[in-house]
Design a protein around this motif. Structure first.
Motif, PDB file in Angstrom:
ATOM      1  N   ARG A  93       0.996  -0.892   0.489  1.00 19.15           N
ATOM      2  CA  ARG A  93      -0.395  -0.049   0.645  1.00 19.15           C
ATOM      3  C   ARG A  93       0.841   1.150   0.110  1.00 19.15           C
ATOM      4  O   ARG A  93       2.113   1.026   0.022  1.00 19.15           O
ATOM      5  N   PRO A  94       0.419   2.664  -1.011  1.00 22.63           N
ATOM      6  CA  PRO A  94       1.457   3.370  -0.955  1.00 22.63           C
ATOM      7  C   PRO A  94       1.771   3.979   0.678  1.00 22.63           C
ATOM      8  O   PRO A  94       3.368   4.325   0.965  1.00 22.63           O
ATOM      9  N   GLU A  95       0.829   4.029   2.093  1.00 14.10           N
ATOM     10  CA  GLU A  95       1.447   4.135   3.545  1.00 14.10           C
ATOM     11  C   GLU A  95       2.131   3.012   3.983  1.00 14.10           C
ATOM     12  O   GLU A  95       2.812   3.918   4.601  1.00 14.10           O
ATOM     13  N   ASP A  96       3.028   2.072   3.010  1.00 17.73           N
ATOM     14  CA  ASP A  96       3.557   1.190   3.927  1.00 17.73           C
ATOM     15  C   ASP A  96       4.472   1.391   3.084  1.00 17.73           C
ATOM     16  O   ASP A  96       5.878   1.219   3.540  1.00 17.73           O
TER      17      ASP A  96
ATOM     18  N   GLU B 292       7.513   5.308   3.851  1.00 17.34           N
ATOM     19  CA  GLU B 292       7.727   6.701   3.809  1.00 17.34           C
ATOM     20  C   GLU B 292       8.730   7.598   3.019  1.00 17.34           C
ATOM     21  O   GLU B 292       9.510   6.280   1.618  1.00 17.34           O
TER      22      GLU B 292
ATOM     23  N   ARG C 198       9.994   6.700  -3.105  1.00 22.01           N
ATOM     24  CA  ARG C 198       8.971   7.996  -2.878  1.00 22.01           C
ATOM     25  C   ARG C 198       9.520   8.805  -2.283  1.00 22.01           C
ATOM     26  O   ARG C 198      10.625   9.295  -1.378  1.00 22.01           O
TER      27      ARG C 198
ATOM     28  N   GLU D 116       1.349   9.745  -5.326  1.00 22.42           N
ATOM     29  CA  GLU D 116       1.380  10.131  -3.891  1.00 22.42           C
ATOM     30  C   GLU D 116       3.043  10.247  -4.289  1.00 22.42           C
ATOM     31  O   GLU D 116       3.423  10.245  -2.742  1.00 22.42           O
TER      32      GLU D 116
END
Length: 330
Positions: free
Chosen positions: A192-195, A197, A228, A246
């Motif tokens: 997931r994107p939140e995985d 930082e 990211r 994102e």
């Protein structure tokens, strides 16, 4: 002067000791069988090499307590070739040490160009030597040597299969398709994107169905790096920016120079480095080459998220990954 002549006639060589095979027919027969066994072992090694090449898939692994998971295709190719060359060499050495003529010969210096009579005598001596070596009398050695040499000569022809057939479009294709999830390598966990930082890097592969096994040839082309950044740090055109999500951007991990794994990321400069030949790629500008021998940026994989919030590919790569090849001029 007489002492010098005597020294030439008798240089002081030790008394010749005959081998058992020279005087005992049973010992000679035993040595012949031993040589034949070594040649047969060489032939068996070549058969193992050919069988491994033709019948063991490249993505089959076997487990050894010490070595861990080992590729069976490569293991038995290596064992077969080693046995083929080792035993044919041992057979030839054992043959020479036990059965071939064991005589000391002194040849006087002569002009480089021998007279025709000497040449004819040489041919006769060569034939006599072949006869003395036992090729005519020792049919078992002759046949097993022929089998070993024949199979050893056949193996390079079998390996020529790697030159074809032509891969056609296979070199341009990877396993990435529209909607394919990105999973961690190792682990095969969806991401997931939140995985991730800001500043994080993850190596990923395309998800496969349960029960399927990844091929080595696919892994070599499918590896992708996720990085990211903050969205404002990108310097991309509108199309390339739409391939990110994102602040997460995805590039092929296979260097566009010689196919090495691009594995070094400088968080401060936002640069990816290839450790083989120091090609350097700027992540903020779609992996544009800023240093080194590589002529092309790393291919970018367009990504988004699916209905469950996991990262997936928007589409396959829009260009071949890895170094140049025939049919690709740039």
């Amino acid at each position: 002067m007489s002492n010098e002549i005597e020294a030439i006639k008798d240089p002081g060589l030790p008394v010749h000791v005959h081998r058992r095979a020279d005087t005992d027919p049973k010992a000679a027969k035993k040595a012949e069988r031993q040589v034949a066994i070594l040649f047969l072992l060489s032939a068996a090694g070549t058969v193992l090499l050919i069988a491994s090449y033709l019948f063991i898939p490249q993505d089959v692994f076997i487990f050894f307590p010490i070595l861990g998971s080992t590729n069976a295709h490569q293991l038995f190719l290596g064992l077969g070739m080693a046995a083929s060359l080792f035993f044919i060499g041992m057979g030839a050495i054992h043959w020479a040490k036990t059965l071939m003529p064991d005589e000391e010969v002194i040849i006087q210096r002569h002009e480089f160009r021998s007279p025709d009579e000497d040449r004819e005598e040489f041919v006769k001596a060569a034939k006599d030597g072949a006869e003395a070596a036992g090729l005519g009398r020792r049919s078992l050695i002759r046949r097993t040597l022929g089998l070993s040499l024949g199979l050893a000569g056949l193996s390079p022809l079998i390996l020529l299969g790697d030159l074809g057939p032509l891969p056609d479009e296979e070199q341009k294709m990877t396993s990435w398709k529209k909607g394919t999830r990105l999973v961690t390598d190792p682990g095969d966990r969806p991401i997931r994107p939140e995985d991730l930082e800001v500043g994080a890097v993850a190596q990923t592969l395309p998800a496969i169905a349960a029960g399927e096994h990844r091929k080595l040839s696919d892994i070599a082309k499918d590896a992708v790096l996720l990085i990211r950044l903050r969205p404002e740090e990108f310097n991309l055109d509108a199309e390339r920016l739409s391939w990110t999500h994102e602040g997460i951007i995805a590039f092929s991990k296979i260097c566009s120079h010689m196919g090495c794994a691009v594995a070094l990321y400088e968080q401060q400069t936002k640069h990816l480095l290839c450790p083989c030949h120091q090609s350097t790629f700027d992540v903020t500008r779609a992996a544009k080459v800023i240093f080194g021998p590589s002529a092309r940026p790393l291919p970018q994989l367009a990504i988004t998220v699916d209905s469950e919030g996991y990262l997936v590919a928007q589409n396959p790569f829009n260009e071949p990954v890895g170094p140049s090849f025939w049919g690709r001029s740039a």
